[in-house]
Design an enzyme around this catalytic site. Sequence first.
Site, PDB file in Angstrom:
ATOM      1  N   ARG A 154      16.495  62.433  67.640  1.00 57.56           N
ATOM      2  CA  ARG A 154      16.412  62.883  66.257  1.00 57.56           C
ATOM      3  C   ARG A 154      16.774  61.775  65.298  1.00 57.56           C
ATOM      4  O   ARG A 154      17.754  61.035  65.520  1.00 57.56           O
ATOM      5  CB  ARG A 154      17.399  64.035  65.995  1.00 57.56           C
ATOM      6  N   GLU A 161      11.113  62.936  57.696  1.00 62.33           N
ATOM      7  CA  GLU A 161       9.765  62.968  58.273  1.00 62.33           C
ATOM      8  C   GLU A 161       8.901  63.922  57.467  1.00 62.33           C
ATOM      9  O   GLU A 161       9.420  64.933  56.994  1.00 62.33           O
ATOM     10  CB  GLU A 161       9.827  63.454  59.731  1.00 62.33           C
ATOM     11  N   HIS A 208       6.884  60.773  65.847  1.00 60.24           N
ATOM     12  CA  HIS A 208       7.461  61.964  66.496  1.00 60.24           C
ATOM     13  C   HIS A 208       6.500  62.553  67.543  1.00 60.24           C
ATOM     14  O   HIS A 208       6.038  63.681  67.430  1.00 60.24           O
ATOM     15  CB  HIS A 208       7.816  63.027  65.443  1.00 60.24           C
ATOM     16  N   LEU A 209       6.223  61.717  68.543  1.00 59.38           N
ATOM     17  CA  LEU A 209       5.239  62.116  69.557  1.00 59.38           C
ATOM     18  C   LEU A 209       5.867  62.510  70.893  1.00 59.38           C
ATOM     19  O   LEU A 209       5.156  62.786  71.853  1.00 59.38           O
ATOM     20  CB  LEU A 209       4.251  60.963  69.812  1.00 59.38           C
ATOM     21  N   GLY A 210       7.209  62.513  70.947  1.00 64.66           N
ATOM     22  CA  GLY A 210       7.892  62.758  72.229  1.00 64.66           C
ATOM     23  C   GLY A 210       7.387  63.973  72.987  1.00 64.66           C
ATOM     24  O   GLY A 210       7.257  63.960  74.208  1.00 64.66           O
TER      25      GLY A 210
HETATM   26  N1  LIG Z   1      11.008  63.253  70.097  1.00 68.51           N
HETATM   27  C1  LIG Z   1      10.663  64.462  70.458  1.00 68.51           C
HETATM   28  O1  LIG Z   1       9.533  64.882  70.253  1.00 68.51           O
HETATM   29  C2  LIG Z   1      11.639  65.309  71.149  1.00 68.51           C
HETATM   30  C3  LIG Z   1      12.967  65.244  70.827  1.00 68.51           C
HETATM   31  N2  LIG Z   1      13.860  66.068  71.454  1.00 68.51           N
HETATM   32  C4  LIG Z   1      15.261  65.927  71.081  1.00 68.51           C
HETATM   33  O2  LIG Z   1      15.983  65.391  72.171  1.00 68.51           O
HETATM   34  C5  LIG Z   1      17.341  65.773  72.086  1.00 68.51           C
HETATM   35  C6  LIG Z   1      17.885  66.175  73.451  1.00 68.51           C
HETATM   36  O3  LIG Z   1      17.175  67.272  73.976  1.00 68.51           O
HETATM   37  P1  LIG Z   1      17.624  67.927  75.363  1.00 68.51           P
HETATM   38  O4  LIG Z   1      17.969  66.876  76.343  1.00 68.51           O
HETATM   39  O5  LIG Z   1      16.597  68.918  75.712  1.00 68.51           O
HETATM   40  O6  LIG Z   1      18.955  68.653  74.899  1.00 68.51           O
HETATM   41  P2  LIG Z   1      20.213  69.049  75.798  1.00 68.51           P
HETATM   42  O7  LIG Z   1      20.946  70.060  75.011  1.00 68.51           O
HETATM   43  O8  LIG Z   1      19.808  69.352  77.188  1.00 68.51           O
HETATM   44  O9  LIG Z   1      21.077  67.711  75.822  1.00 68.51           O
HETATM   45  C7  LIG Z   1      21.820  67.239  74.756  1.00 68.51           C
HETATM   46  C8  LIG Z   1      23.059  66.583  75.331  1.00 68.51           C
HETATM   47  O10 LIG Z   1      23.739  65.895  74.294  1.00 68.51           O
HETATM   48  C9  LIG Z   1      25.121  65.991  74.578  1.00 68.51           C
HETATM   49  N3  LIG Z   1      25.914  65.674  73.405  1.00 68.51           N
HETATM   50  C10 LIG Z   1      26.258  66.479  72.367  1.00 68.51           C
HETATM   51  N4  LIG Z   1      27.037  65.812  71.517  1.00 68.51           N
HETATM   52  C11 LIG Z   1      27.198  64.563  72.016  1.00 68.51           C
HETATM   53  C12 LIG Z   1      27.900  63.417  71.573  1.00 68.51           C
HETATM   54  N5  LIG Z   1      28.603  63.424  70.436  1.00 68.51           N
HETATM   55  N6  LIG Z   1      27.850  62.312  72.334  1.00 68.51           N
HETATM   56  C13 LIG Z   1      27.158  62.302  73.509  1.00 68.51           C
HETATM   57  N7  LIG Z   1      26.469  63.353  73.965  1.00 68.51           N
HETATM   58  C14 LIG Z   1      26.483  64.476  73.226  1.00 68.51           C
HETATM   59  C15 LIG Z   1      25.284  67.413  75.062  1.00 68.51           C
HETATM   60  O11 LIG Z   1      26.483  67.589  75.768  1.00 68.51           O
HETATM   61  C16 LIG Z   1      24.052  67.590  75.907  1.00 68.51           C
HETATM   62  O12 LIG Z   1      24.322  67.317  77.263  1.00 68.51           O
HETATM   63  C17 LIG Z   1      17.384  66.865  71.036  1.00 68.51           C
HETATM   64  O13 LIG Z   1      17.829  66.299  69.833  1.00 68.51           O
HETATM   65  C18 LIG Z   1      15.956  67.252  70.872  1.00 68.51           C
HETATM   66  O14 LIG Z   1      15.678  67.797  69.641  1.00 68.51           O
HETATM   67  C19 LIG Z   1      13.478  66.948  72.399  1.00 68.51           C
HETATM   68  C20 LIG Z   1      12.173  67.050  72.769  1.00 68.51           C
HETATM   69  C21 LIG Z   1      11.147  66.245  72.157  1.00 68.51           C
HETATM   70  O1  LIG Z   2      11.433  69.765  70.789  1.00 69.99           O
HETATM   71  C1  LIG Z   2      11.881  68.939  69.976  1.00 69.99           C
HETATM   72  O2  LIG Z   2      13.074  68.879  69.653  1.00 69.99           O
HETATM   73  C2  LIG Z   2      10.977  68.018  69.322  1.00 69.99           C
HETATM   74  O3  LIG Z   2      11.441  67.147  68.636  1.00 69.99           O
HETATM   75  C3  LIG Z   2       9.537  68.220  69.410  1.00 69.99           C
HETATM   76  O4  LIG Z   2       9.101  68.368  68.093  1.00 69.99           O
HETATM   77  P1  LIG Z   2       7.617  68.884  67.771  1.00 69.99           P
HETATM   78  O5  LIG Z   2       7.529  70.275  68.285  1.00 69.99           O
HETATM   79  O6  LIG Z   2       6.697  67.943  68.458  1.00 69.99           O
HETATM   80  O7  LIG Z   2       7.505  68.841  66.285  1.00 69.99           O
END
Ligand SMILES: NC(=O)C1=CN([C@@H]2O[C@H](COP(=O)(O)OP(=O)(O)OC[C@H]3O[C@@H](n4cnc5c(N)ncnc54)[C@H](O)[C@@H]3O)[C@@H](O)[C@H]2O)C=CC1
Ligand SMILES: O=C(O)C(=O)COP(=O)(O)O
Length: 528
Positions: A233, A262, A280-282
């Site tokens: 993020r 964004e 934001h293509l993850g």
């Molecule tokens: N770029 C994109 O399109 C995508 C981005 N994301 C983002 O990726 C991130 C992670 O997603 P997931 O792994 O599914 O979530 P998750 O909830 O499985 O993992 C997040 C981890 O961060 C840890 N955490 C919380 N505060 C912390 C801190 N201060 N320091 C270190 N670790 C900390 C938590 O304990 C947890 O293990 C989210 O922000 C999500 O929105 C997710 C999918 C796609």
């Molecule tokens: O699942 C997430 O947290 C993502 O960042 C994916 O975002 P999007 O659905 O591709 O806009």
Amino acid sequence: MVYQILVSDPLSEDGIQPLRKADGVEITIQTALTPEQLAEKIHEYDALLVRSQTQVTRDLISKATNLKVIGRAGVGVDNIDLEAATEFGVLVVNAPDGNTNSAAEHTMAMIMSLARNIPQAFHALKHNKWDRKSYVGVELKNKTLGVVGLGRIGAEVAFRAKGQRMNVKAYDPFLTEEKAKKMGIGYGTLEEVLQSADFITVHTPLLKETKHLINQKAFEQMKDGVQIVNCARGGIIDEEALYQAIVTKKVAGAALDVFEEEPITDHKLLELPEVIATPHLGASTKEAQENVAIDVSKDVVTFLTGGLARNPVNLPSVPKEVMNKIEPYFHLSEKLGIFLTNLTQEAMEEVNIYYAGDLTDVEVSPLTRNTVKGLLKRHLGDHVNDVNATYLAEKKGITINEHKTSSSKGFTNLLTVEVRTNLGTRSVAGTLLNGLGARLVKVDDYSVDVIPEGHMVFVRHKDQPGAIGRVGTLLAKELVNIATMQVGRSNVGGDAIMILTVDKHLEKEGLEQLKQLSDIYGVTAIDL
Ligand SMILES: NC(=O)C1=CN([C@@H]2O[C@H](COP(=O)(O)OP(=O)(O)OC[C@H]3O[C@@H](n4cnc5c(N)ncnc54)[C@H](O)[C@@H]3O)[C@@H](O)[C@H]2O)C=CC1
Ligand SMILES: O=C(O)C(=O)COP(=O)(O)O
């Protein structure tokens, strides 16, 4: 009843098939609405499905008078005002698992692109420059990858990085040394991870605590020439601090999929040759989009049709086995709350809910929420639901305590609700009788046996001959038929109660007349 569902961000058509196939729902897809247009029409919908674009603000939620559920087809819910959703009783569900793989693969693509300058070299070649000198990269093998946030995606990235022969060192508040060992990775504090990594990738949610987690001070702790990746993020990394760290050559490169604001196209970070980026293509793969849309569609339909959502964000999720055990008590718990709130005229200060017998060894928080819903409904109406019940109680200064107790008073299960006000404590207890359903078994100190259903009249009176007869005669005069009657007394000639179930609601006038009868201390009409 046909539930109206609005999809306001682009969702996979294949993924929303569960919605298309469900009975009793109608979908509208409008992915180009301005915030103002959305605010104008949101009251027409029971459910809203979004990705990360639509900003679901407090203002929008306050206008969404029919909204019951917001489905986020993805993980991050930082575009949804969760506190407002909870306050207005709107459930938020997300799809936490469906895009993990895609986000991890994208992160690896970014790390490899950074290491070998692939986007920069491609760009030069596209502009007719055959330049091999400027784009000498580094190997990943034997380099240390620092993973900040070892959740679903962080762990998948760590696993893949090991495949690239990288050393992985992770920091996550929930990571133990033992768990790290099992995963075959290193474990450290945030500082230790920042100090030892050649590449750093962040995978935390954006929260108050993680906003600018990677700031100027964090950059100072890093190795010179470190490379930074953010596919989680915008805002986890302080963009201004990153910019300064790059221009001062502390940071050799950065790969960004996400930004503090964004969409963005003219950002000073994008002007730096060391920065590579994607918009934001993850999660933007066919597979991930299908997965998250299926998951969230199923949850939205399940919830709208009275079921339990699998991935609630603003409610704790309850495993199916637990739900099967506690579901039969739902009816009873809400009725106990409604019954007791009618006996309580003063402001509630504290609510104690005691679970005994079979209820001691299961998770009972859904029953607590349901009881609190019953307690608040009389004054707050249907606006109270399982999502906001305990939140609203806390906002009103009511303390809710849940107790497990071995004192089941001979019942196989016993649920006792006690309300404390400045005038004292009132309580009611109920049980579920095998094959016979719910029963009220105690009101204050009086033992009773009443089905908690329909219209009731609760009378406090003096234990005197004729008191019961006078109540019966008056109700007959008011044409209110008595179906059942339960009496209880503390001692002969002392305080006593009557609980009558009657065939229709007792109107105010009849209630007032009952109160005037001799030896009657108080009368309450209760509709369960
Ligand atoms: N770029 C994109 O399109 C995508 C981005 N994301 C983002 O990726 C991130 C992670 O997603 P997931 O792994 O599914 O979530 P998750 O909830 O499985 O993992 C997040 C981890 O961060 C840890 N955490 C919380 N505060 C912390 C801190 N201060 N320091 C270190 N670790 C900390 C938590 O304990 C947890 O293990 C989210 O922000 C999500 O929105 C997710 C999918 C796609
Ligand atoms: O699942 C997430 O947290 C993502 O960042 C994916 O975002 P999007 O659905 O591709 O806009």
